[in-house]
Write a protein that holds these residues in place. Structure first.
Motif, PDB file in Angstrom:
ATOM      1  N   ILE A 103      -8.450   4.784  -2.666  1.00 48.78           N
ATOM      2  CA  ILE A 103      -7.562   3.592  -2.685  1.00 48.78           C
ATOM      3  C   ILE A 103      -6.076   3.801  -2.438  1.00 48.78           C
ATOM      4  CG2 ILE A 103      -7.354   1.265  -3.825  1.00 48.78           C
ATOM      5  CD1 ILE A 103     -10.155   1.914  -5.169  1.00 48.78           C
ATOM      6  N   LEU A 104      -5.204   3.561  -3.601  1.00 48.98           N
ATOM      7  CA  LEU A 104      -3.848   3.899  -3.789  1.00 48.98           C
ATOM      8  C   LEU A 104      -3.635   5.101  -4.752  1.00 48.98           C
ATOM      9  CD1 LEU A 104      -2.271   0.432  -3.218  1.00 48.98           C
ATOM     10  CD2 LEU A 104      -2.899   1.900  -1.472  1.00 48.98           C
ATOM     11  N   MET A 152      -1.295  -3.033   5.075  1.00 49.56           N
ATOM     12  CA  MET A 152      -1.133  -2.218   4.109  1.00 49.56           C
ATOM     13  C   MET A 152      -1.748  -0.887   4.432  1.00 49.56           C
ATOM     14  SD  MET A 152      -4.245  -3.044   1.476  1.00 49.56           S
ATOM     15  CE  MET A 152      -3.725  -1.607   0.485  1.00 49.56           C
ATOM     16  N   LEU A 153      -1.485   0.404   3.774  1.00 51.22           N
ATOM     17  CA  LEU A 153      -2.160   1.611   3.935  1.00 51.22           C
ATOM     18  C   LEU A 153      -2.762   1.950   2.640  1.00 51.22           C
ATOM     19  CD1 LEU A 153      -1.876   4.097   5.407  1.00 51.22           C
ATOM     20  CD2 LEU A 153      -0.282   5.089   3.860  1.00 51.22           C
ATOM     21  N   GLY A 194       1.000  -1.178   0.138  1.00 51.49           N
ATOM     22  CA  GLY A 194      -0.113  -0.039  -0.103  1.00 51.49           C
ATOM     23  C   GLY A 194       0.808   1.441   0.040  1.00 51.49           C
ATOM     24  N   GLY A 195       0.375   2.497   0.256  1.00 47.50           N
ATOM     25  CA  GLY A 195       0.923   3.520   0.207  1.00 47.50           C
ATOM     26  C   GLY A 195       1.420   3.803  -1.189  1.00 47.50           C
ATOM     27  N   ALA A 196       2.738   4.405  -1.262  1.00 48.21           N
ATOM     28  CA  ALA A 196       3.487   4.151  -2.821  1.00 48.21           C
ATOM     29  C   ALA A 196       3.822   3.315  -3.228  1.00 48.21           C
ATOM     30  CB  ALA A 196       4.389   5.627  -2.522  1.00 48.21           C
ATOM     31  N   THR A 197       4.025   2.053  -2.537  1.00 48.34           N
ATOM     32  CA  THR A 197       4.442   0.744  -3.051  1.00 48.34           C
ATOM     33  C   THR A 197       4.021   0.522  -4.330  1.00 48.34           C
ATOM     34  OG1 THR A 197       3.295  -0.687  -1.708  1.00 48.34           O
ATOM     35  CG2 THR A 197       5.143  -0.229  -0.819  1.00 48.34           C
TER      36      THR A 197
END
Length: 475
Positions: A92-93, A85-86, A52-55
């Protein structure tokens, strides 16, 4: 004196997500993560944040990796530890609000591929933008007994953000059906004694477990964790030492040692943690040598506390000024940021609100007239597309930037029609798994480029196999 009741604090390890997002722009590839994953699984972490996040964007765009494949590989190695996850609420992402059917599908596939805990946040702390992701997680939990919805509050300071505000919002999170709460202090603004007051106020209003996430950017994070744990916080987010401090989190080993011999003792083994640190230490050196880890992000930036500006937002602003040969206007822009933030209803500064406020402040200073030019994102905030802010927005700015336009109340996603069928139709030539539709939904161009790359790689493998079968071996 009576012995205090034991209350071990949980440690959530961030090295596989936020630590490398904060220090090396999310560039840690899966091949660096997998060899140490089984040892990390033996530690006894509360959870490991790995997705999640920027991954998601960085995997597709820069590393040419399928983020879903990364998650499946990590799940295969982590037999005992929860994976976290973020998730940016209705965004969403990505960077725009999606229809509910996309949110539902993304939550479903995240849990199916191995996520246990979904940390859901909204850049305005606008509750209706969090509800669908919580509902989707709870549906799966009711059906399969898996999935945990954690709602994260973007921590900020300002007139509106009183202890009463945070205590009330904690109650609302419990009522919306979340399993736990996170205080997400992305800029390192939460000071130690303020943390004591904040945790106590929230604990009086909710029975949900409370987790604290902060960054070392302003230099106070370890002290803030100490006071928060004493005040009753249940879990703290830490990074193994080679990827700790600076714009990342406090070091796991330091916090484990801090609570040894106290009622809050974590129970984690320093010898085992040393093995994890020893594994990541050479990779840190590689990142420093290549310049991927910038030494600027490793120090303390006290301006964070003075201007309430996250580190990533500062570096973004400096590069915008450089492009315009206007680095001498840096201080003017810093002073303009709090004014723009106030005009836009005093939102927390976190992705994407931090970029919107920062870019608008740069325009206001360089144009010589405030709001002479407004970005499309500023207009969207003023129209209410990102949700409702805690304080009213400036009517004067609304009249200047979007004169006569309709302003939205309620949730923007309520105006969106279902998107999944349309998205699937658009990208069907590339689809190899259901998850590909979701990658395309979030980043259409980046995902398409990745699908083309993946196809080319597969064709190379097919040619190589054919050559081998014919008795010739590729050199």
């Amino acid at each position: 004196m009576a012995e205090m009741q034991k209350k071990p604090v949980g440690i959530m390890e961030t090295v596989l997500r936020d630590a490398h997002q904060s220090l090396i722009a999310t560039r840690m590839p899966t091949e660096v993560m997998l060899p140490i994953a089984e040892k990390m699984d033996q530690i006894g972490y509360h959870a490991v944040e790995c997705w999640g996040g920027a991954t998601f964007d960085a995997s597709l765009r820069f590393l040419k990796e399928d983020p879903w494949e990364r998650l499946r590989k990590l799940r295969d190695k982590f037999k005992k530890t929860k994976l976290q996850m973020l998730f940016r609420g209705q965004n969403i992402l990505g960077y725009r609000p999606y229809a509910d059917d996309v949110v539902d599908a993304f939550v479903e596939k995240s849990i199916a591929n191995g996520i246990d805990i979904i940390r859901i946040f909204d850049c305005l702390n606008y509750m209706p933008n969090l509800q669908e992701a919580v509902n989707a997680t709870n549906k799966i939990k009711a059906r399969e007994g898996r999935g945990h919805a954690q709602v994260a509050l973007s921590y900020t300071i300002g007139d509106a953000y009183t202890l009463e505000y945070w205590a009330n919002i904690a109650k609302q999170i419990e009522e919306m059906g979340a399993d736990s709460i996170c205080i997400k202090d992305m800029a390192g603004l939460l000071l130690p004694y303020r943390a004591t007051e904040l945790i106590k106020a929230m604990k009086e209003n909710t029975k949900l477990p409370i987790q604290l996430h902060t960054h070392y950017t302003s230099g106070v994070a370890s002290m803030t964790y100490l006071k928060a744990v004493e005040a009753g916080v249940d879990v703290i987010d830490c990074a193994i030492s080679p990827f700790a401090l600076g714009t990342s989190q406090p070091a796991t080993e330091v916090m484990v040692e801090t609570f040894k011999g106290t009622p809050y003792e974590t129970g984690l083994d320093q010898d085992k943690l040393a093995e994890i640190a020893d594994y990541f230490a050479p990779y840190r050196e590689e990142c420093l040598k290549s310049g991927l880890m910038n030494t600027k992000s490793l120090g303390v930036n006290i301006k964070t506390l003075l201007y309430q500006v996250p580190g990533g937002m500062l570096s973004n602003m400096v590069s915008q000024l450089k492009e315009q040969n206007a680095e001498d206007r840096y201080r003017e822009v810093l002073e303009e940021i709090p004014r723009v933030r106030k005009d836009l209803g005093e939102p927390p500064l976190v992705t994407p609100s931090s970029q919107i406020v920062g870019t608008q402040a740069v325009f206001n200073v360089l144009m010589g007239e405030r709001y002479k030019m407004a970005t499309k994102e500023t207009k969207a905030v003023l129209r209410g597309e990102y949700g409702q802010t805690v304080k009213p927005m400036s009517q004067e700015v609304i009249d200047k930037v979007i004169p006569g336009e309709e302003r939205l109340t309620g949730r923007f996603a309520d105006r969106l029609e279902n998107e999944m069928d349309k998205l699937e139709e658009e990208m069907k030539q590339w689809k190899q798994q259901d998850e590909d539709v979701l990658s395309y939904a979030l980043f259409p161009q980046v995902a398409t480029d990745f699908f083309k790359y993946r196809q080319a790689q597969q064709e190379k493998v097919d040619v190589s196999k054919a050559d081998t079968a014919n008795g010739s071996y590729p050199v």
